[in-house]
Motif scaffolding. Sequence first.
Motif, PDB file in Angstrom:
ATOM      1  N   VAL A   1       0.826  -1.215   0.000  1.00  0.00           N
ATOM      2  CA  VAL A   1       0.000   0.000   0.000  1.00  0.00           C
ATOM      3  C   VAL A   1       0.857   1.262   0.000  1.00  0.00           C
ATOM      4  O   VAL A   1       0.398   2.322  -0.448  1.00  0.00           O
ATOM      5  N   ASP A   2       2.081   1.175   0.487  1.00  0.00           N
ATOM      6  CA  ASP A   2       2.958   2.341   0.509  1.00  0.00           C
ATOM      7  C   ASP A   2       3.569   2.638  -0.854  1.00  0.00           C
ATOM      8  O   ASP A   2       4.222   3.672  -1.025  1.00  0.00           O
TER       9      ASP A   2
ATOM     10  N   ASN B   1      -6.623   7.211   2.412  1.00  0.00           N
ATOM     11  CA  ASN B   1      -6.031   6.622   3.621  1.00  0.00           C
ATOM     12  C   ASN B   1      -6.948   5.624   4.301  1.00  0.00           C
ATOM     13  O   ASN B   1      -6.475   4.748   5.035  1.00  0.00           O
TER      14      ASN B   1
ATOM     15  N   LEU C   1      -6.809   2.151   1.660  1.00  0.00           N
ATOM     16  CA  LEU C   1      -5.601   1.338   1.636  1.00  0.00           C
ATOM     17  C   LEU C   1      -5.329   0.781   3.028  1.00  0.00           C
ATOM     18  O   LEU C   1      -5.139   1.527   3.980  1.00  0.00           O
TER      19      LEU C   1
ATOM     20  N   THR D   1       3.259   4.313   5.682  1.00  0.00           N
ATOM     21  CA  THR D   1       2.612   5.612   5.470  1.00  0.00           C
ATOM     22  C   THR D   1       1.097   5.579   5.585  1.00  0.00           C
ATOM     23  O   THR D   1       0.466   6.637   5.566  1.00  0.00           O
ATOM     24  N   LYS D   2       0.497   4.402   5.689  1.00  0.00           N
ATOM     25  CA  LYS D   2      -0.962   4.319   5.707  1.00  0.00           C
ATOM     26  C   LYS D   2      -1.443   4.065   7.135  1.00  0.00           C
ATOM     27  O   LYS D   2      -1.079   3.073   7.772  1.00  0.00           O
TER      28      LYS D   2
END
Length: 496
Positions: free
Chosen positions: A199-200, A227, A230, A401-402
Motif C-alpha cells: 500500500v505504501d 487513507n 488502503l 505511510t498508511k
Amino acid sequence: MNKNVTFTRRNVLKRITVGAAVVGWSTASGEWAVAGADTTGVARLPRLDGTLVTDPAVLTRFSHDFGHLVTESPWAVLRPGSVGDIVEMVRYARINGLTIAVNGQGGNGADDLESHSNYGQAAVPGGISIDAKSLSTIHSIGANSAWVDTGVTWAQLIDATLPRGLMPPSHTDYQHLSIGGTLSVGGVGGQVQKYGLQVDTVSEIEIVTGRGYVVRASARENADLFNAALAGGGQVGIITKARVRLVAAPARAALFSLYYDDPAVYFADQEKLLRDGRFDYQAGGPVRNAEDTAWRYLIDVVAYHDGTPPDRAALLAGLRDDRASATFDDLPFRDWVFRLDAIEQAAKEGGFWDQPHPWLSLVLPRSTVAEFTRQVMAELTSADLGVGFSFLYPFLTSKLTKPLFKVPDEPVVYLFDLLRLPFPDDPGVAGMLAQNRRFYDLAVSLGGTRYLIGAIPDMTPREWRGHFGGDWFRLVAAKRAYDPDHVLTPGQGFFG
C-alpha cells in the motif's frame, strides 16, 4: 458477524431457478426473481455490461476462501464488464438492503482460481460477490509506475514489467494474489524494510464508494478516502484501479540462509541487517532442527545483482550465525520471485492445499518480541504447522505511510506469521484456532497488534476498536461518509 452461520447449497437453491435469468430482487420475499416469474414488487436489475450469475456451482465456488474454515454463500456473483457495473450493483445493493464485497480470485493458472482471503473476510452471506478477475487489465506501464485494474495479480504485473527491466518494489512472497486484495489489507513481504508495504507503493486509486460513486483518490485528492481505503479492509469502497510504483529490476538474486540456535543472537543479527540495509530482501523465522527436537531460527536474505555475484564475505561480515549450516544459491530474478510456485504445486499434490488453514499474522514490538517468542515457541510443535512455515522478522515503522495498517508505536517491530498447512484430515484444527486466539491475546498484552489476514476466533467490535486505537474514529468517520448503510465487506466484522 456470526462465523457459525452457513448458507448451504440447499438454502441457495430455494432462492433461484437454475438456468433462468435473474431480473431483480424482491425485498418482500427476500429472493431473486427470475424471468417468467411474478415480478410484482421486484426491483429490476440495472442494465449491465457483464453478468449477474446465480448458478449453484459458481455460488459454491464463491462460498469458500483459502482458509477453508468458513463457508458462507453469496446469493449472486457479479462478473462485471465495466466499472460501471460495480457502480450500478453497489447502488442496487444499497437500495435493496443487500451487502456486496470483492472476491480476489487469484491463483496460479486459469483452472485453480480461488479466494485468498481467510476466515470469511471476503464473505457476503446472502449478498453479492464481485468476481475481481472480470476486470484485470494492465492499462499502462510507464518508466516509474503502472496503472492497473485491481483484479490483476501481482504475478501478472511482474511478468508484464520484467521484460522492460522494471518491477513493483514491494512483494509478498506468493505472487498470485490480486492487487486489490493485498491493497485492502496492506501487503507485507521481505522488502518492507526498504520500500514499505505494498500500500505504501501506490500513489493513486480509482474507487467505487459504498454510496455508488467513482472517485479518484490520492494523498493530495480525497486523502481521507485514500487513507481509509488502503489497508482499511474494504470498508469504504471497492478499489477498481491503482497506480503502482515501479523500480528497476535486477537480473539475478543471491540467496543466503543463515541458521541460529540462540534466539537472542538471531534477533541481534536481524536488527544489525535491518540497520545497515546491506540486503534487498530480509525475512526469516523459526524452523525445526534436523532431528525435529527443537526450534532453530533462520534468517533468509537476498542481494540483487546484474550478473556479477556480490562479495559474500562482505555481506556476511559481523554476523554470528552457525556458518557451517549456512546455505547459498544464486538464481535468475524471476525464479526467485516465483519460488513458492513449486511449494504450492507440491502442497496441492500432497492434499494440503484444500485443507483448513488456520493462519495467524501478528506484529510485535521490538521491546517484547523476545518474551512473546519465548512463550509461543515453548508451546508450538511441528505438528502445529504441518508442512507450513513461520515468519519472525523485523521492519522499520518509519517505512509505513498508511494509518490503518496498525503496528506498535516503536521504531522497530516484528512480523510473526504462522502459515499453517495441516496434514489432511488433521483433527487438531479447532485446537489451532484456539491457539491462535491465545497467541493473539498474548501479543495484545505485550503491546502487539494483528494483521487483517488470518484466523482469530471471536473478535468483537470492542476488540477491533482497540486494534485501531486512535484511528478507530478515522475509520468510523470514513465509513459514515462513504458507506453509511454498511453495504460493503461485512466479513471483516469490524462493526459487528
